[in-house]
Design a protein around this motif. Sequence first.
Motif, PDB file in Angstrom:
ATOM      1  N   LEU A 149       0.832  -1.201   0.000  1.00  0.00           N
ATOM      2  CA  LEU A 149       0.000   0.000   0.000  1.00  0.00           C
ATOM      3  C   LEU A 149       0.871   1.257   0.000  1.00  0.00           C
ATOM      4  O   LEU A 149       0.489   2.295  -0.556  1.00  0.00           O
ATOM      5  CB  LEU A 149      -0.911  -0.020   1.233  1.00  0.00           C
ATOM      6  CG  LEU A 149      -2.129   0.905   1.257  1.00  0.00           C
ATOM      7  CD1 LEU A 149      -3.081   0.582   0.114  1.00  0.00           C
ATOM      8  CD2 LEU A 149      -2.854   0.771   2.594  1.00  0.00           C
ATOM      9  N   ALA A 160      -1.826   2.538   7.255  1.00  0.00           N
ATOM     10  CA  ALA A 160      -2.621   1.795   6.268  1.00  0.00           C
ATOM     11  C   ALA A 160      -4.052   2.317   6.199  1.00  0.00           C
ATOM     12  O   ALA A 160      -4.612   2.476   5.106  1.00  0.00           O
ATOM     13  CB  ALA A 160      -2.609   0.308   6.607  1.00  0.00           C
ATOM     14  N   LEU A 172      -5.884   3.748   2.925  1.00  0.00           N
ATOM     15  CA  LEU A 172      -7.098   3.105   2.422  1.00  0.00           C
ATOM     16  C   LEU A 172      -8.215   4.135   2.259  1.00  0.00           C
ATOM     17  O   LEU A 172      -9.007   4.065   1.314  1.00  0.00           O
ATOM     18  CB  LEU A 172      -7.541   1.993   3.371  1.00  0.00           C
ATOM     19  CG  LEU A 172      -6.688   0.722   3.370  1.00  0.00           C
ATOM     20  CD1 LEU A 172      -7.083  -0.181   4.529  1.00  0.00           C
ATOM     21  CD2 LEU A 172      -6.827  -0.029   2.048  1.00  0.00           C
ATOM     22  N   PRO A 185      -6.516   7.027  -0.871  1.00  0.00           N
ATOM     23  CA  PRO A 185      -5.536   6.368  -1.753  1.00  0.00           C
ATOM     24  C   PRO A 185      -4.777   7.331  -2.658  1.00  0.00           C
ATOM     25  O   PRO A 185      -3.724   6.978  -3.191  1.00  0.00           O
ATOM     26  CB  PRO A 185      -6.401   5.401  -2.574  1.00  0.00           C
ATOM     27  CG  PRO A 185      -7.784   5.958  -2.503  1.00  0.00           C
ATOM     28  CD  PRO A 185      -7.897   6.599  -1.163  1.00  0.00           C
ATOM     29  N   ARG A 221       2.210   9.061   1.436  1.00  0.00           N
ATOM     30  CA  ARG A 221       2.806   7.759   1.116  1.00  0.00           C
ATOM     31  C   ARG A 221       4.333   7.892   1.011  1.00  0.00           C
ATOM     32  O   ARG A 221       5.083   7.094   1.583  1.00  0.00           O
ATOM     33  CB  ARG A 221       2.197   7.231  -0.182  1.00  0.00           C
ATOM     34  CG  ARG A 221       2.667   5.850  -0.589  1.00  0.00           C
ATOM     35  CD  ARG A 221       1.960   5.381  -1.844  1.00  0.00           C
ATOM     36  NE  ARG A 221       0.610   4.901  -1.562  1.00  0.00           N
ATOM     37  CZ  ARG A 221      -0.507   5.550  -1.878  1.00  0.00           C
ATOM     38  NH1 ARG A 221      -0.435   6.726  -2.495  1.00  0.00           N
ATOM     39  NH2 ARG A 221      -1.691   5.045  -1.596  1.00  0.00           N
TER      40      ARG A 221
END
Length: 292
Positions: free
Chosen positions: A149, A259, A263, A266, A272
């Motif tokens: 992810l 995470a 989620l 995104p 990230r």
Amino acid sequence: MSTVFVAKDGTAIGGVVRIQDAPGSLVLLPYFDFEAEGFLEVSDDGEEVWSTKALKVSHAVVGQLVSIDRMLKGSMELSPPPDWIGEYEKPNAIDDIDGVIAGIDARLDELAGQRDEQLRQKAGILEYSYLLYESGKPLERSIEKALRLLGYTVEALRIGDLEIDHVIVSPTGMRMIGESEGKDSSAIDISKFRQLESNIGEDFERGEVNEPAKGLLFGNGFRLSAPTSRAEQFTQKSLTNAKRLGSALIRTADLYTVAVHLLNHPEDDTFRAACRAAIEETVGSVVTFPDP
């Protein structure tokens, strides 16, 4: 069951079973506790007798039994259709209704398939929660999902006698090797470093590897307690060894928070990338992830 009895909230509480080519019916009823609190009282003579509440309930039960009996007798008055009835013309409406029923059945099958797919997706997402409380293979799977992810590739390396479960490669090309452990009621100790250090060394011995991979130790210490109430999840020796090896320590509960944000968002590539930087730049200590 050909008939099901339900309560006001729709809960099934009984039913009727009819056996083909056999007379009568099997009626399934819920258990009645006639010795429940308030059903018995002591009379003036000192004897236990039914209370007014019990008599009221019993009359209601008898009324329901009589209704069920009437229903069954009414249905039994009908004769089964003879074989030759199919030779006679039937109203067109029957075929129309059968067509509608077939369409409904097809739609139900389609919805059942969609429901199964949604349940499968839900189960896959729930695996991220293993980061909070699992150990062993389930914990490993959830770590791999979270790393992917984040944009990492995670693969197992199998070359001859060399077996490394988690080779992690960043989009920048940085190679890392990970090990994970969950402890029921204690912190992650130094023992897991033996496997991690061995894997890094054996990987570095390969001709195509020019630099040793960075070590990552994922820990889920005190996993049976709520994360907010846990003590430090890595022992002091683990911290000392992480400094010696230049490795990073990652609390899997922290990875769960990361995470969940990704989620839910995104498209947040900035977060990230910042999380990857935190992992890759941390040396000899516990990774501190940025706030979303």
